[in-house]
Design a protein around this motif. Structure first.
Motif, PDB file in Angstrom:
ATOM      1  N   UNK A   1       0.883  -1.160   0.000  1.00  0.00           N
ATOM      2  CA  UNK A   1       0.000   0.000   0.000  1.00  0.00           C
ATOM      3  C   UNK A   1       0.923   1.212   0.000  1.00  0.00           C
ATOM      4  N   UNK A   2       0.929   1.916  -1.117  1.00  0.00           N
ATOM      5  CA  UNK A   2       1.802   3.069  -1.320  1.00  0.00           C
ATOM      6  C   UNK A   2       0.922   4.295  -1.500  1.00  0.00           C
ATOM      7  N   UNK A   3       1.205   5.347  -0.744  1.00  0.00           N
ATOM      8  CA  UNK A   3       0.290   6.483  -0.731  1.00  0.00           C
ATOM      9  C   UNK A   3       1.030   7.796  -0.928  1.00  0.00           C
ATOM     10  N   UNK A   4       0.240   8.790  -1.270  1.00  0.00           N
ATOM     11  CA  UNK A   4       0.743  10.149  -1.403  1.00  0.00           C
ATOM     12  C   UNK A   4      -0.242  11.114  -0.775  1.00  0.00           C
ATOM     13  N   UNK A   5       0.283  12.141  -0.159  1.00  0.00           N
ATOM     14  CA  UNK A   5      -0.539  13.222   0.367  1.00  0.00           C
ATOM     15  C   UNK A   5      -0.676  14.236  -0.750  1.00  0.00           C
ATOM     16  N   UNK A   6      -1.886  14.435  -1.227  1.00  0.00           N
ATOM     17  CA  UNK A   6      -2.131  15.224  -2.432  1.00  0.00           C
ATOM     18  C   UNK A   6      -2.963  16.464  -2.123  1.00  0.00           C
ATOM     19  N   UNK A   7      -2.546  17.589  -2.715  1.00  0.00           N
ATOM     20  CA  UNK A   7      -3.265  18.849  -2.548  1.00  0.00           C
ATOM     21  C   UNK A   7      -3.779  19.303  -3.907  1.00  0.00           C
ATOM     22  N   UNK A   8      -4.967  19.888  -3.887  1.00  0.00           N
ATOM     23  CA  UNK A   8      -5.552  20.432  -5.106  1.00  0.00           C
ATOM     24  C   UNK A   8      -5.431  21.949  -5.083  1.00  0.00           C
ATOM     25  N   UNK A   9      -5.123  22.498  -6.240  1.00  0.00           N
ATOM     26  CA  UNK A   9      -5.109  23.941  -6.419  1.00  0.00           C
ATOM     27  C   UNK A   9      -6.131  24.305  -7.474  1.00  0.00           C
ATOM     28  N   UNK A  10      -6.386  25.589  -7.605  1.00  0.00           N
ATOM     29  CA  UNK A  10      -7.399  26.030  -8.563  1.00  0.00           C
ATOM     30  C   UNK A  10      -8.779  25.788  -7.991  1.00  0.00           C
ATOM     31  N   UNK A  11      -9.746  25.715  -8.873  1.00  0.00           N
ATOM     32  CA  UNK A  11     -11.135  25.510  -8.456  1.00  0.00           C
ATOM     33  C   UNK A  11     -11.733  24.294  -9.155  1.00  0.00           C
ATOM     34  N   UNK A  12     -11.275  23.092  -8.806  1.00  0.00           N
ATOM     35  CA  UNK A  12     -11.827  21.916  -9.491  1.00  0.00           C
ATOM     36  C   UNK A  12     -13.240  21.597  -9.015  1.00  0.00           C
ATOM     37  N   UNK A  13     -14.055  21.128  -9.943  1.00  0.00           N
ATOM     38  CA  UNK A  13     -15.375  20.622  -9.575  1.00  0.00           C
ATOM     39  C   UNK A  13     -15.166  19.291  -8.843  1.00  0.00           C
TER      40      UNK A  13
END
Length: 180
Positions: free
Chosen positions: A98-110
């Motif tokens: 189980x390999x994971x990443x901490x992910x952040x979103x930028x902009x204004x995604x729906x």
């Protein structure tokens, strides 16, 4: 740190399209960190398997992508991979990661764009690292390293959406009335 932008082709990742300065409204994905959550290698038939193994074992690969939202624009994307190798009916090895990443979103995604960024783009960026870990683990277990072929996360995403849509339409159907 990896960044994937949904911008136009040929433009640098993370750069606003057609805007001069300020926050871009265009959806972006950044992987803040990546890590192993769980790793297991089982070699239940050692040392006998090494003497019996002739040629390549049959390998079954299962993969799943999970998203755990931590905040509105922050989520953990986890790839779960399970490989099971058999020589005839004998289990050669079982390797789970189980390999994971901490992910952040930028902009204004729906909501739909955010789902796709996590399940397709983040998974695509994390996969090469997971594949290398699996290859090393299998090699360290005494077998030839296995390099998994690239995975089409777009296709997996589409299959997941189709299955989800089918489940929703099935749940909305009323049971047939029968004569008793």
């Amino acid at each position: 740190m990896s960044e994937k932008s949904a911008g136009a082709a040929g433009e640098p990742a993370g750069q606003p399209t057609g805007q001069s300065g300020g926050e871009s409204a265009e959806p972006r994905l950044s992987i803040l960190t990546q890590y192993i959550k769980d790793l297991s290698f089982e070699n239940p038939s050692a040392p006998v398997i090494y003497a019996q193994l002739k040629g390549q074992p049959t390998i079954t690969v299962n993969i799943d992508v999970r998203v755990g939202r931590l905040q509105e624009r922050l989520a953990e994307v986890a790839l779960r991979l399970k490989l099971e190798a058999k020589a005839e009916s004998t289990v050669a090895f079982i390797c789970e990661l189980e390999y994971a990443g901490l992910c952040a979103l930028g902009g204004n995604p729906s909501t739909a764009e955010a789902e796709r960024l996590y399940l397709v783009d983040a998974a695509t960026l994390l996969f090469p690292f997971a594949r290398a870990i699996l290859a090393n683990q299998i090699r360290d277990g005494g077998f030839a390293p296995l390099m998994l072929a690239p995975i089409d996360f777009v296709k997996l995403y589409q299959q997941r959406r189709a299955a989800s849509d089918a489940a929703v339409s099935t749940n909305m159907q009323f049971p047939a009335q029968g004569n008793a």
